[in-house]
Design a protein around this motif. Structure first.
Motif, PDB file in Angstrom:
ATOM      1  N   ASP A   6       0.687  -1.204  -0.055  1.00  0.00           N
ATOM      2  CA  ASP A   6       0.017  -0.067   0.034  1.00  0.00           C
ATOM      3  C   ASP A   6       0.598   1.365   0.005  1.00  0.00           C
ATOM      4  N   SER A   7       1.447   1.509  -1.160  1.00  0.00           N
ATOM      5  CA  SER A   7       2.452   2.600  -1.259  1.00  0.00           C
ATOM      6  C   SER A   7       1.614   3.969  -1.823  1.00  0.00           C
ATOM      7  N   PRO A   8       2.113   5.033  -1.390  1.00  0.00           N
ATOM      8  CA  PRO A   8       1.481   6.324  -1.997  1.00  0.00           C
ATOM      9  C   PRO A   8       1.140   6.145  -3.341  1.00  0.00           C
ATOM     10  N   LEU A   9       2.068   5.751  -4.225  1.00  0.00           N
ATOM     11  CA  LEU A   9       1.927   5.505  -5.818  1.00  0.00           C
ATOM     12  C   LEU A   9       0.648   4.754  -6.022  1.00  0.00           C
ATOM     13  N   ASP A  10       0.392   3.425  -5.237  1.00  0.00           N
ATOM     14  CA  ASP A  10      -0.498   2.731  -5.275  1.00  0.00           C
ATOM     15  C   ASP A  10      -1.853   3.322  -5.124  1.00  0.00           C
ATOM     16  N   ARG A  11      -1.890   4.251  -3.870  1.00  0.00           N
ATOM     17  CA  ARG A  11      -3.083   4.883  -3.570  1.00  0.00           C
ATOM     18  C   ARG A  11      -3.540   5.759  -4.520  1.00  0.00           C
ATOM     19  N   ALA A  14      -4.779   4.011  -7.797  1.00  0.00           N
ATOM     20  CA  ALA A  14      -6.037   3.441  -7.371  1.00  0.00           C
ATOM     21  C   ALA A  14      -7.170   4.498  -7.366  1.00  0.00           C
ATOM     22  N   ALA A  15      -7.032   5.793  -6.753  1.00  0.00           N
ATOM     23  CA  ALA A  15      -7.994   6.747  -6.553  1.00  0.00           C
ATOM     24  C   ALA A  15      -8.289   7.446  -7.899  1.00  0.00           C
ATOM     25  N   LEU A  16      -7.204   7.494  -8.722  1.00  0.00           N
ATOM     26  CA  LEU A  16      -7.380   8.284  -9.780  1.00  0.00           C
ATOM     27  C   LEU A  16      -7.829   7.353 -11.155  1.00  0.00           C
ATOM     28  N   VAL A  55     -11.410   8.003  -0.417  1.00  0.00           N
ATOM     29  CA  VAL A  55     -10.287   7.395  -1.325  1.00  0.00           C
ATOM     30  C   VAL A  55      -9.475   8.617  -1.929  1.00  0.00           C
ATOM     31  N   LEU A  56      -9.831   9.512  -1.939  1.00  0.00           N
ATOM     32  CA  LEU A  56      -9.170  10.551  -2.467  1.00  0.00           C
ATOM     33  C   LEU A  56      -8.246  11.163  -1.268  1.00  0.00           C
ATOM     34  N   GLU A  57      -8.729  11.327  -0.088  1.00  0.00           N
ATOM     35  CA  GLU A  57      -8.165  11.678   1.296  1.00  0.00           C
ATOM     36  C   GLU A  57      -6.937  10.835   1.482  1.00  0.00           C
ATOM     37  N   ARG A  58      -7.192   9.508   1.530  1.00  0.00           N
ATOM     38  CA  ARG A  58      -6.318   8.451   1.869  1.00  0.00           C
ATOM     39  C   ARG A  58      -4.977   8.503   0.983  1.00  0.00           C
ATOM     40  N   ALA A  59      -5.227   9.074  -0.518  1.00  0.00           N
ATOM     41  CA  ALA A  59      -4.188   9.063  -1.352  1.00  0.00           C
ATOM     42  C   ALA A  59      -3.378  10.242  -1.139  1.00  0.00           C
ATOM     43  N   ARG A  71     -18.745  19.796   5.629  1.00  0.00           N
ATOM     44  CA  ARG A  71     -17.657  19.397   5.271  1.00  0.00           C
ATOM     45  C   ARG A  71     -17.022  19.841   3.913  1.00  0.00           C
ATOM     46  N   THR A  72     -16.073  20.775   3.914  1.00  0.00           N
ATOM     47  CA  THR A  72     -15.438  21.291   2.827  1.00  0.00           C
ATOM     48  C   THR A  72     -13.998  20.685   2.271  1.00  0.00           C
ATOM     49  N   CYS A  73     -14.126  20.400   0.948  1.00  0.00           N
ATOM     50  CA  CYS A  73     -13.146  19.653   0.231  1.00  0.00           C
ATOM     51  C   CYS A  73     -12.203  20.546  -0.463  1.00  0.00           C
ATOM     52  N   THR A  74     -10.870  20.356  -0.254  1.00  0.00           N
ATOM     53  CA  THR A  74      -9.976  21.059  -1.198  1.00  0.00           C
ATOM     54  C   THR A  74      -8.683  20.330  -1.739  1.00  0.00           C
ATOM     55  N   LEU A  75      -8.140  20.760  -2.822  1.00  0.00           N
ATOM     56  CA  LEU A  75      -7.009  19.778  -3.169  1.00  0.00           C
ATOM     57  C   LEU A  75      -6.052  19.602  -2.268  1.00  0.00           C
ATOM     58  N   GLY A  76      -5.606  18.422  -2.001  1.00  0.00           N
ATOM     59  CA  GLY A  76      -4.207  18.054  -1.058  1.00  0.00           C
ATOM     60  C   GLY A  76      -3.132  18.924  -1.210  1.00  0.00           C
ATOM     61  N   LYS A  77      -2.216  19.177  -0.361  1.00  0.00           N
ATOM     62  CA  LYS A  77      -1.108  19.873  -0.419  1.00  0.00           C
ATOM     63  C   LYS A  77      -0.125  19.133  -1.500  1.00  0.00           C
ATOM     64  N   ARG A  78       0.064  17.927  -1.547  1.00  0.00           N
ATOM     65  CA  ARG A  78       1.025  17.339  -2.534  1.00  0.00           C
ATOM     66  C   ARG A  78       0.565  17.320  -3.872  1.00  0.00           C
ATOM     67  N   GLY A  79       1.320  17.390  -4.615  1.00  0.00           N
ATOM     68  CA  GLY A  79       0.731  17.346  -6.299  1.00  0.00           C
ATOM     69  C   GLY A  79       1.041  15.936  -6.849  1.00  0.00           C
ATOM     70  N   LEU A  80       0.981  15.899  -7.888  1.00  0.00           N
ATOM     71  CA  LEU A  80       1.241  14.463  -8.533  1.00  0.00           C
ATOM     72  C   LEU A  80       2.670  14.193  -9.324  1.00  0.00           C
ATOM     73  N   GLU A  81       3.572  14.820  -8.479  1.00  0.00           N
ATOM     74  CA  GLU A  81       4.970  14.929  -9.084  1.00  0.00           C
ATOM     75  C   GLU A  81       5.564  13.296  -9.324  1.00  0.00           C
ATOM     76  N   ALA A  82       5.354  12.578  -8.140  1.00  0.00           N
ATOM     77  CA  ALA A  82       5.951  11.352  -8.087  1.00  0.00           C
ATOM     78  C   ALA A  82       4.995  10.361  -9.060  1.00  0.00           C
ATOM     79  N   GLU A  83       4.024  10.709  -9.272  1.00  0.00           N
ATOM     80  CA  GLU A  83       3.137   9.936 -10.412  1.00  0.00           C
ATOM     81  C   GLU A  83       3.579  10.294 -11.688  1.00  0.00           C
ATOM     82  N   ALA A  84       3.916  11.384 -12.066  1.00  0.00           N
ATOM     83  CA  ALA A  84       4.337  12.125 -13.276  1.00  0.00           C
ATOM     84  C   ALA A  84       5.519  11.452 -13.522  1.00  0.00           C
ATOM     85  N   GLU A  85       6.489  11.483 -12.467  1.00  0.00           N
ATOM     86  CA  GLU A  85       7.740  10.965 -13.020  1.00  0.00           C
ATOM     87  C   GLU A  85       7.746   9.301 -13.321  1.00  0.00           C
ATOM     88  N   TRP A  86       7.026   8.859 -12.421  1.00  0.00           N
ATOM     89  CA  TRP A  86       6.884   7.408 -12.974  1.00  0.00           C
ATOM     90  C   TRP A  86       6.237   7.094 -14.220  1.00  0.00           C
TER      91      TRP A  86
END
Length: 118
Positions: A6-11, A14-16, A55-59, A71-86
């Protein structure tokens, strides 16, 4: 044997993998939104939307904050850099393999043309 890590990349992937969740990310890219408004936008029950948001929060792609009853939703602080690199690393790998295949096909066509010209 398949091993599940269950790595961050897997999450993230899976979310996307779900069109609704990608739509939520697109929507939140334009403006923060409550779970209720997201449910309305996607014509979905609150329970269903909560599950997608979890699911998006866990990722780490979405952050929620409860103020009063909303309950308000915002984009997470981390981007998708690791996913884009992969993706980029694998795109380069595929590109190199397709170029090698193109060379082989060109050589085969040349040999075929040289053989038929005789």
């Amino acid at each position: 044997m398949v091993q599940y890590l269950d790595s961050p990349l897997d999450r993230s992937f899976a979310a996307l993998s779900d069109a609704t969740r990608r739509g939520i990310i697109d929507q939140l890219g334009r403006a923060d939104a409550s779970i209720t408004s997201l449910a309305d936008t996607f014509q979905m029950t609150l329970t269903g939307m909560k599950k997608h948001v979890q699911v998006l929060e866990r990722a780490g792609l979405v952050i929620t904050q409860k103020v009063g009853r909303v309950r308000t939703c915002t984009l997470g602080k981390r981007g998708l850099e690791a996913e884009a690199e992969w993706i980029e690393a694998h795109r380069k790998l595929f590109e190199a393999r397709f170029e090698a295949l193109d060379e082989i096909i060109s050589e085969m066509k040349q040999e075929e043309n040289d053989g038929s010209a005789s």
